[in-house]
Design a protein around this motif. Structure first.
Motif, mmCIF file in Angstrom:
data_model
loop_
_atom_site.group_PDB
_atom_site.id
_atom_site.type_symbol
_atom_site.label_atom_id
_atom_site.label_comp_id
_atom_site.label_asym_id
_atom_site.label_seq_id
_atom_site.Cartn_x
_atom_site.Cartn_y
_atom_site.Cartn_z
ATOM 1 N N ALA A 140 21.393 19.602 109.697
ATOM 2 C CA ALA A 140 20.733 19.611 108.390
ATOM 3 C C ALA A 140 21.415 20.583 107.430
ATOM 4 N N ILE A 147 22.901 19.763 103.767
ATOM 5 C CA ILE A 147 22.388 20.474 102.594
ATOM 6 C C ILE A 147 23.515 21.162 101.828
ATOM 7 N N LEU A 165 25.159 19.044 99.047
ATOM 8 C CA LEU A 165 24.307 18.420 98.035
ATOM 9 C C LEU A 165 24.663 18.951 96.646
ATOM 10 N N HIS A 210 19.928 20.619 94.131
ATOM 11 C CA HIS A 210 19.238 20.392 95.401
ATOM 12 C C HIS A 210 19.702 21.378 96.472
ATOM 13 N N TRP A 266 15.182 24.577 101.592
ATOM 14 C CA TRP A 266 14.868 23.475 102.492
ATOM 15 C C TRP A 266 14.233 24.002 103.780
ATOM 16 N N ALA A 282 12.454 12.903 105.222
ATOM 17 C CA ALA A 282 12.623 13.995 104.270
ATOM 18 C C ALA A 282 11.638 13.740 103.145
ATOM 19 N N TYR A 300 11.507 19.318 99.423
ATOM 20 C CA TYR A 300 12.604 19.813 100.254
ATOM 21 C C TYR A 300 12.170 20.142 101.682
ATOM 22 N N ILE A 338 12.324 18.541 105.704
ATOM 23 C CA ILE A 338 12.971 17.597 106.614
ATOM 24 C C ILE A 338 12.293 17.688 107.984
ATOM 25 N N GLU A 363 17.835 10.211 105.161
ATOM 26 C CA GLU A 363 16.520 10.689 104.718
ATOM 27 C C GLU A 363 16.640 11.597 103.501
ATOM 28 N N VAL A 364 17.642 12.453 103.493
ATOM 29 C CA VAL A 364 17.865 13.309 102.330
ATOM 30 C C VAL A 364 18.236 12.447 101.114
#
Length: 268
Positions: free
Chosen positions: A71, A75, A78, A82, A87, A101, A105, A107, A130-131
């Motif tokens: 993850a 991230i 991004l 974001h 997160w 997600a 923010y 997950i 998902e993000v």
């Protein structure tokens, strides 16, 4: 005359609201977004808190570390707006093969997914997907679409004359038609768009994008849905693999460059 004037004014107001609520997704697709993102973020945070209170986190330190690493890599690539957010990532101890997600923010990954996503790259395909939903504001768009559809049907019902069994049957049919013709296709569009966004994210994060195909091969072996695709919120496994293959060239080149520079991900 009054009824006709009211109808025209109402339709004009709805049309204006829809036109002024247009947005654009990361892939350039036009979207209908009616709600402020802050409201969706609040809902996402509340939903995640509820999940944490009802579903225990995994007790496996290593598995949790692996998921967090994947993850974090996603991230880190991004867009800044974001990437700079706080997160939160949780590995839930649950056998379902799933991850998500949420706006706000958050997950979540279920331990059951780790039986199907057999390596870091396949897990990255899921997390990236998902993000991608969050980046593309799919939750807001789906709620907005459902809201606009229900309001349009309600408005049409009010402006279409006196109540009758025939009128009720017609609008019931319109409701079903809206579900199949508008809301479900939008959901499938969201899934396909998140696949493409996720493919790009995982490659930029140093994960092998070709493993996304193997992930869906694993999913197919796990069991396919018996629901026809046109009645499903998700594309079929075969459709997803075909679409991923079609979008593979650029992500594959990105990953190959990172690998050649010894910058590929090494989570586990």
């Amino acid at each position: 005359m009054t009824s006709k004037l009211f109808r025209n004014i109402a339709i004009g107001l709805v049309s204006t609201a829809l036109l002024t609520a247009c947005s654009t997704s990361p892939t350039g697709r036009k979207q209908l977004v009616l709600l402020p993102d802050s409201q969706l973020n609040e809902m996402g945070v509340a939903s995640f808190a509820e999940m944490k209170s009802s579903t225990p986190a995994s007790g496996s330190t290593q598995a949790t570390k692996n998921v967090q690493c994947v993850a974090d890599r996603i991230i880190a690539v991004l867009p800044q707006e974001h990437r700079q957010q706080a997160w939160e990532v949780v590995l839930f101890n649950d056998e379902q093969v799933n991850a998500f997600a949420l706006p706000g923010y958050k997950i979540g990954v279920y331990t059951g997914l780790l039986e199907v996503a057999q390596n870091q790259d396949q897990l990255a395909a899921v997390v990236g997907h998902e993000v991608g939903h969050v980046l593309a504001r799919h939750s807001n768009e789906r709620v907005s679409t459902q809201l606009a559809t229900s309001q349009a049907l309600a408005l049409g019902y009010q402006l279409s004359g006196e109540d009758s069994a025939t009128k009720a049957a017609i609008f019931q049919g319109l409701g079903i038609g809206a579900q199949i013709g508008i809301i479900l296709p939008f959901s499938r569009t969201h899934e396909s768009e998140a696949d493409v966004i996720g493919l790009d994210l995982m490659a930029k994060a140093g994960f092998d994008p070709e493993e996304s195909i193997k992930l869906w091969q694993n999913m197919s072996k796990k069991g396919a849905s018996s629901t026809p695709e046109f009645l499903s919120t998700h594309p079929s496994h075969q459709t997803r693999m075909q679409d991923l293959n079609a979008a593979m060239a650029a992500p594959k080149q990105i990953y190959s460059s990172l690998k050649a520079a010894n910058q590929a991900a090494k989570c586990y």
